[in-house]
Design a protein around this motif. Structure first.
Motif, PDB file in Angstrom:
ATOM      1  N   MET A 154      39.337  -0.612 -59.502  1.00 19.59           N
ATOM      2  CA  MET A 154      39.558  -0.671 -60.939  1.00 19.59           C
ATOM      3  C   MET A 154      41.052  -0.779 -61.217  1.00 19.59           C
ATOM      4  O   MET A 154      41.853  -0.138 -60.562  1.00 19.59           O
ATOM      5  N   ASN A 155      41.329  -1.532 -62.220  1.00 18.25           N
ATOM      6  CA  ASN A 155      42.736  -1.653 -62.555  1.00 18.25           C
ATOM      7  C   ASN A 155      43.095  -0.720 -63.719  1.00 18.25           C
ATOM      8  O   ASN A 155      42.250   0.001 -64.256  1.00 18.25           O
ATOM      9  N   LYS A 156      44.343  -0.741 -64.092  1.00 16.13           N
ATOM     10  CA  LYS A 156      44.855   0.188 -65.104  1.00 16.13           C
ATOM     11  C   LYS A 156      44.167  -0.016 -66.456  1.00 16.13           C
ATOM     12  O   LYS A 156      43.839   0.942 -67.161  1.00 16.13           O
ATOM     13  N   LYS A 157      43.901  -1.247 -66.834  1.00 12.77           N
ATOM     14  CA  LYS A 157      43.278  -1.549 -68.120  1.00 12.77           C
ATOM     15  C   LYS A 157      41.855  -0.994 -68.172  1.00 12.77           C
ATOM     16  O   LYS A 157      41.426  -0.451 -69.197  1.00 12.77           O
ATOM     17  N   GLN A 158      41.124  -1.087 -67.112  1.00 14.23           N
ATOM     18  CA  GLN A 158      39.762  -0.559 -67.069  1.00 14.23           C
ATOM     19  C   GLN A 158      39.773   0.968 -67.186  1.00 14.23           C
ATOM     20  O   GLN A 158      38.910   1.557 -67.841  1.00 14.23           O
ATOM     21  N   PHE A 159      40.752   1.618 -66.528  1.00  9.77           N
ATOM     22  CA  PHE A 159      40.875   3.073 -66.641  1.00  9.77           C
ATOM     23  C   PHE A 159      41.120   3.475 -68.092  1.00  9.77           C
ATOM     24  O   PHE A 159      40.500   4.403 -68.617  1.00  9.77           O
ATOM     25  N   LEU A 160      42.033   2.772 -68.761  1.00  5.79           N
ATOM     26  CA  LEU A 160      42.353   3.095 -70.150  1.00  5.79           C
ATOM     27  C   LEU A 160      41.132   2.893 -71.055  1.00  5.79           C
ATOM     28  O   LEU A 160      40.869   3.710 -71.950  1.00  5.79           O
ATOM     29  N   ASN A 161      40.414   1.831 -70.831  1.00  4.61           N
ATOM     30  CA  ASN A 161      39.209   1.583 -71.631  1.00  4.61           C
ATOM     31  C   ASN A 161      38.151   2.659 -71.392  1.00  4.61           C
ATOM     32  O   ASN A 161      37.456   3.091 -72.316  1.00  4.61           O
ATOM     33  N   THR A 162      38.035   3.103 -70.169  1.00  3.55           N
ATOM     34  CA  THR A 162      37.082   4.160 -69.838  1.00  3.55           C
ATOM     35  C   THR A 162      37.463   5.453 -70.559  1.00  3.55           C
ATOM     36  O   THR A 162      36.612   6.140 -71.133  1.00  3.55           O
TER      37      THR A 162
END
Length: 82
Positions: free
Chosen positions: A1-9
Motif C-alpha cells: 500500500m502506498n501513502k495515499k491509500q493509507f490516508l484514505n483508509t
C-alpha cells in the motif's frame, strides 16, 4: 500500500467513528412518558391559575386601561404578577 491509500483508509475509519459517535435519537428530558405528562400537566395548571388571577385582578385591569405609565404603575404591575 502506498501513502495515499493509507490516508484514505484513515479518513474512512474517522468517518465511521464519527457516524458511531453521533446518535440518531435526541436524549429525552424526562425519565418516562408518565413523568413528562405529569410535569406538563403541572405547568399547564399553573399557567391556568396565573391567567385566572390576572384576569380577575382589578389593579391589573386599571393599569391596562391607562394610556401613560409612570414608575409607580410599573411597580404595581410587577407586584401583581408575583
Amino acid at each position: 500500500m502506498n501513502k495515499k491509500q493509507f490516508l484514505n483508509t484513515y479518513k474512512k475509519i474517522d468517518a465511521l467513528n464519527k457516524d458511531k459517535a453521533t446518535p440518531n435519537e435526541k436524549p429525552t428530558l424526562y425519565r418516562s412518558e408518565h413523568d413528562e405528562r405529569l410535569i406538563k400537566d403541572f405547568h399547564y395548571a399553573k399557567f391556568q391559575k396565573n391567567q385566572q388571577v390576572a384576569q380577575q385582578s382589578e389593579a391589573l385591569k386599571s393599569l391596562l386601561e391607562k394610556e401613560e405609565w409612570d414608575e409607580e404603575d410599573t411597580q404595581k404591575l410587577l407586584d401583581s404578577l408575583r
